[in-house]
Scaffold this motif. Structure first.
Motif, PDB file in Angstrom:
ATOM      1  N   PHE A 232       2.296  -9.185 -19.136  1.00 12.65           N
ATOM      2  CA  PHE A 232       1.787  -9.186 -17.837  1.00 12.65           C
ATOM      3  C   PHE A 232       2.355  -8.197 -16.866  1.00 12.65           C
ATOM      4  O   PHE A 232       3.712  -8.186 -16.723  1.00 12.65           O
ATOM      5  CB  PHE A 232       1.925 -10.674 -17.313  1.00 12.65           C
ATOM      6  N   GLN A 233       1.603  -7.288 -16.348  1.00 13.70           N
ATOM      7  CA  GLN A 233       2.191  -6.637 -15.362  1.00 13.70           C
ATOM      8  C   GLN A 233       1.657  -6.716 -14.020  1.00 13.70           C
ATOM      9  O   GLN A 233       0.700  -7.391 -13.840  1.00 13.70           O
ATOM     10  CB  GLN A 233       1.568  -5.399 -15.775  1.00 13.70           C
ATOM     11  N   PRO A 234       2.348  -5.908 -12.919  1.00 11.72           N
ATOM     12  CA  PRO A 234       1.634  -6.377 -11.530  1.00 11.72           C
ATOM     13  C   PRO A 234       0.511  -5.882 -11.240  1.00 11.72           C
ATOM     14  O   PRO A 234      -0.228  -4.900 -12.194  1.00 11.72           O
ATOM     15  CB  PRO A 234       2.696  -5.425 -10.620  1.00 11.72           C
ATOM     16  N   ILE A 235      -0.245  -6.494 -10.484  1.00 11.17           N
ATOM     17  CA  ILE A 235      -1.841  -6.034 -10.257  1.00 11.17           C
ATOM     18  C   ILE A 235      -1.651  -4.671  -9.348  1.00 11.17           C
ATOM     19  O   ILE A 235      -0.576  -4.478  -8.616  1.00 11.17           O
ATOM     20  CB  ILE A 235      -2.433  -7.222  -9.262  1.00 11.17           C
ATOM     21  N   ALA A 259      -3.461  -2.495   7.068  1.00 15.61           N
ATOM     22  CA  ALA A 259      -2.662  -3.570   7.252  1.00 15.61           C
ATOM     23  C   ALA A 259      -2.254  -4.380   5.981  1.00 15.61           C
ATOM     24  O   ALA A 259      -1.207  -4.834   5.573  1.00 15.61           O
ATOM     25  CB  ALA A 259      -3.340  -4.727   8.342  1.00 15.61           C
ATOM     26  N   CYS A 260      -3.462  -4.373   5.090  1.00 15.46           N
ATOM     27  CA  CYS A 260      -3.615  -4.962   3.914  1.00 15.46           C
ATOM     28  C   CYS A 260      -2.449  -4.224   2.955  1.00 15.46           C
ATOM     29  O   CYS A 260      -1.763  -4.770   2.213  1.00 15.46           O
ATOM     30  CB  CYS A 260      -4.916  -5.300   3.055  1.00 15.46           C
ATOM     31  N   ASP A 261      -2.590  -2.962   3.062  1.00 15.89           N
ATOM     32  CA  ASP A 261      -1.790  -2.167   2.407  1.00 15.89           C
ATOM     33  C   ASP A 261      -0.206  -2.097   2.597  1.00 15.89           C
ATOM     34  O   ASP A 261       0.711  -2.193   1.684  1.00 15.89           O
ATOM     35  CB  ASP A 261      -2.321  -0.473   2.306  1.00 15.89           C
ATOM     36  N   ARG A 262       0.056  -2.446   3.645  1.00 18.17           N
ATOM     37  CA  ARG A 262       1.372  -2.650   4.166  1.00 18.17           C
ATOM     38  C   ARG A 262       1.720  -4.166   3.735  1.00 18.17           C
ATOM     39  O   ARG A 262       2.932  -4.192   3.230  1.00 18.17           O
ATOM     40  CB  ARG A 262       1.572  -2.601   5.729  1.00 18.17           C
ATOM     41  N   ILE A 263       1.025  -4.996   3.758  1.00 21.99           N
ATOM     42  CA  ILE A 263       1.467  -6.375   3.144  1.00 21.99           C
ATOM     43  C   ILE A 263       1.886  -6.278   1.703  1.00 21.99           C
ATOM     44  O   ILE A 263       2.844  -6.690   1.362  1.00 21.99           O
ATOM     45  CB  ILE A 263       0.306  -7.233   2.992  1.00 21.99           C
ATOM     46  N   VAL A 264       1.018  -5.553   0.937  1.00 24.70           N
ATOM     47  CA  VAL A 264       1.480  -5.220  -0.749  1.00 24.70           C
ATOM     48  C   VAL A 264       2.580  -4.349  -0.612  1.00 24.70           C
ATOM     49  O   VAL A 264       3.344  -4.694  -1.579  1.00 24.70           O
ATOM     50  CB  VAL A 264       0.184  -4.672  -1.177  1.00 24.70           C
ATOM     51  N   GLY A 265       2.740  -3.246   0.130  1.00 24.68           N
ATOM     52  CA  GLY A 265       3.846  -2.670  -0.055  1.00 24.68           C
ATOM     53  C   GLY A 265       5.240  -3.076   0.308  1.00 24.68           C
ATOM     54  O   GLY A 265       6.099  -3.017  -0.422  1.00 24.68           O
ATOM     55  N   LEU A 266       5.254  -4.163   1.357  1.00 25.78           N
ATOM     56  CA  LEU A 266       6.707  -4.570   1.747  1.00 25.78           C
ATOM     57  C   LEU A 266       6.874  -5.807   0.759  1.00 25.78           C
ATOM     58  O   LEU A 266       8.052  -5.996   0.475  1.00 25.78           O
ATOM     59  CB  LEU A 266       6.291  -5.145   3.337  1.00 25.78           C
ATOM     60  N   ALA A 267       5.914  -6.492   0.324  1.00 29.96           N
ATOM     61  CA  ALA A 267       6.145  -7.653  -0.413  1.00 29.96           C
ATOM     62  C   ALA A 267       6.055  -7.467  -1.874  1.00 29.96           C
ATOM     63  O   ALA A 267       6.651  -8.418  -2.672  1.00 29.96           O
ATOM     64  CB  ALA A 267       4.930  -8.851   0.184  1.00 29.96           C
ATOM     65  N   GLY A 268       5.576  -6.397  -2.528  1.00 26.83           N
ATOM     66  CA  GLY A 268       5.153  -6.343  -3.922  1.00 26.83           C
ATOM     67  C   GLY A 268       6.456  -6.264  -4.772  1.00 26.83           C
ATOM     68  O   GLY A 268       7.649  -5.922  -4.322  1.00 26.83           O
ATOM     69  N   PRO A 269       6.222  -6.264  -6.011  1.00 28.74           N
ATOM     70  CA  PRO A 269       5.160  -6.334  -6.789  1.00 28.74           C
ATOM     71  C   PRO A 269       4.373  -7.654  -7.117  1.00 28.74           C
ATOM     72  O   PRO A 269       3.520  -7.619  -7.789  1.00 28.74           O
ATOM     73  CB  PRO A 269       5.495  -5.471  -8.012  1.00 28.74           C
ATOM     74  N   ARG A 270       5.248  -8.676  -7.027  1.00 29.55           N
ATOM     75  CA  ARG A 270       5.061  -9.976  -7.379  1.00 29.55           C
ATOM     76  C   ARG A 270       3.540 -10.551  -6.546  1.00 29.55           C
ATOM     77  O   ARG A 270       3.941 -10.568  -5.251  1.00 29.55           O
ATOM     78  CB  ARG A 270       6.001 -10.988  -7.434  1.00 29.55           C
ATOM     79  N   THR A 271       2.669 -10.993  -7.236  1.00 26.93           N
ATOM     80  CA  THR A 271       1.622 -11.518  -6.743  1.00 26.93           C
ATOM     81  C   THR A 271       1.777 -12.660  -5.543  1.00 26.93           C
ATOM     82  O   THR A 271       1.236 -12.527  -4.450  1.00 26.93           O
ATOM     83  CB  THR A 271       0.437 -12.208  -7.749  1.00 26.93           C
ATOM     84  N   ARG A 272       2.598 -13.542  -6.073  1.00 29.85           N
ATOM     85  CA  ARG A 272       3.072 -14.748  -5.187  1.00 29.85           C
ATOM     86  C   ARG A 272       3.639 -14.214  -3.822  1.00 29.85           C
ATOM     87  O   ARG A 272       3.123 -14.864  -2.656  1.00 29.85           O
ATOM     88  CB  ARG A 272       3.738 -15.808  -5.796  1.00 29.85           C
ATOM     89  N   ASP A 273       4.405 -13.281  -3.882  1.00 34.92           N
ATOM     90  CA  ASP A 273       5.111 -12.911  -2.694  1.00 34.92           C
ATOM     91  C   ASP A 273       4.178 -12.157  -1.968  1.00 34.92           C
ATOM     92  O   ASP A 273       4.215 -12.379  -0.724  1.00 34.92           O
ATOM     93  CB  ASP A 273       6.049 -11.994  -3.065  1.00 34.92           C
TER      94      ASP A 273
END
Length: 404
Positions: A232-235, A259-273
């Motif tokens: 299983f790899q990050p989305i 804004a969505c890109d910033r969310i993913v960038g700051l919290a990634g790579p785990r989906t739940r985070d």
């Protein structure tokens, strides 16, 4: 600009801590299809593994639903809460009861007979919830090693399915717990079960990545070339950002893609985070009503502050060497922790001490280690807490936020 496009629902659309279903499930079509295919194919066995919080449990749940729609019987059990193999056996049996259909009593009577166990049933609740089922293993719990009970339960289920002319898909989440209970002997017992249970299909999911990789890649271990593997790899970050955008839009609020890109960038790579930060941004967006500069960053800082008591307790439970290593990583994420410069600058001690601490923190899921041997915080929000609080103890400045 963040704006309302319909009257937004009162309920935040970004859920955490629950199995993701329906629109709450993001991507993973290929993984779900492969897992469902295995569950429909008796004699198949697939190991699904990867880091925590990537959505494995939700993907297994979705695959089980798909297999059931194809008229297959599927049991999903988790060993996460089981204290020993006897608890695990109970989990399997309860799952069989839930999915066995009209003849569940006859099926469980057959399983109980094959296990030489008594079966205790509690009546349905006043709210209409089904009663519980529990097997009592009697003297066998003391006369035999408890670790054999899980394999005996699976064997009994397989024998009962064969007697009834049926097949069953079994998904076992956090299956690597068997190693905690029985070491490599338990792995060999699992291998024997996989080889002989022809009426069962197995999907084994787990999140102790390095432990599971040892099980399946070492020639001396029982599962070597015995199972198919799905890592299983990050989305993909772009896919996840678009999902956040679409999910918010369906709930009546437009979160722009940047804004969505910033969310993913700051919290990634785990989906739940990522979903957890998206949830915090949703709340902040409704309060502010606009995509003001720094809204995502401010939401992250608020989220970290809200979890401060939890992180403080986690910090106090760490050894002094662990704390110094975490400070070093928080200050310099790309630092070579066993370099002479790092050892001296952060007073980390001998290389052997640092090496032991790193292994311990990876095992305790405080740190993550990638395939290149680099270490990072397992939890991006704990990393930010260390940057904001623990670095201040050394008089060091708080580093700027950076993409995960």
């Amino acid at each position: 600009m963040i704006r309302r496009i319909t009257a937004p629902r009162q309920r935040n659309p970004f859920e955490i801590g629950l199995i993701a279903r329906g629109n709450h499930f993001a991507d993973r079509e290929e993984e779900v299809a492969r897992i469902a295919s295995v569950l429909r194919s008796p004699g198949s066995r697939l190991v699904v593994y990867g880091d925590r919080r990537l959505g494995k449990s939700s993907a297994v749940d979705r695959a089980a639903q798909a297999a059931r729609k194809a008229k297959c019987t599927v049991v999903v059990a988790t060993l996460a809460t089981a204290t020993d193999p006897a608890d695990a056996a109970q989990q399997i049996v309860r799952g069989v009861r839930e999915q066995a259909g009209r003849n569940w009593r006859a099926t469980l009577d057959g399983v109980a007979g094959r296990l030489q166990a008594s079966m205790e049933l509690t009546p349905p609740s006043a709210m209409g919830e089904p009663g519980a089922v529990r097997f009592e293993f009697g003297l066998r719990e003391h006369a035999l090693e408890r670790r054999n009970l899980l394999w005996e339960a699976l064997g009994a289920v397989n024998a009962q399915m064969e007697a009834e002319g049926r097949t069953l898909g079994i998904a076992i989440d956090e299956f690597q717990r068997i190693h905690e209970w029985g070491g490599e002997d338990a792995e060999w017992a699992l291998k024997a079960a996989l080889e002989t249970h022809r009426n069962l299909a197995y999907v084994l999911a787990g999140s102790k990545r390095h432990l599971i990789e040892g099980m399946i890649t070492s020639k001396s271990r029982a599962l070597w070339k015995q199972v198919d593997v799905l890592a299983f790899q990050p989305i993909d970050p772009e896919v996840l950002a678009e999902w956040i955008h679409d999910h918010a839009r369906r709930a009546g609020v437009l979160l722009p893609l940047p804004a969505c890109d910033r969310i993913v960038g700051l919290a990634g790579p785990r989906t739940r985070d990522v979903v957890q930060l998206a949830r915090a941004v949703w709340d902040a967006a409704l309060r502010s009503g606009s995509d003001e500069e720094g809204l995502v960053e401010a939401a992250l800082e608020t989220l970290v502050q809200e979890q401060g008591a939890l992180f403080s307790a986690l910090w106090r439970g760490l050894q002094a060497t662990d704390q110094r290593i975490l400070r070093a990583l928080a200050a310099e994420p790309d630092i070579a922790l066993q370099s002479t410069q790092a050892l001296q600058r952060y007073r980390l001690g001998p290389k052997s001490t640092v090496s032991s601490a790193l292994v311990r923190m990876v095992d305790n899921e405080v740190l993550a280690r990638d395939d290149a041997g680099r270490y990072s915080f397992d939890d991006p929000f704990f990393r930010r807490w260390v940057q904001r609080v623990a670095l201040a103890d050394l008089g060091l400045p708080t580093p700027p936020l950076r993409r995960g």
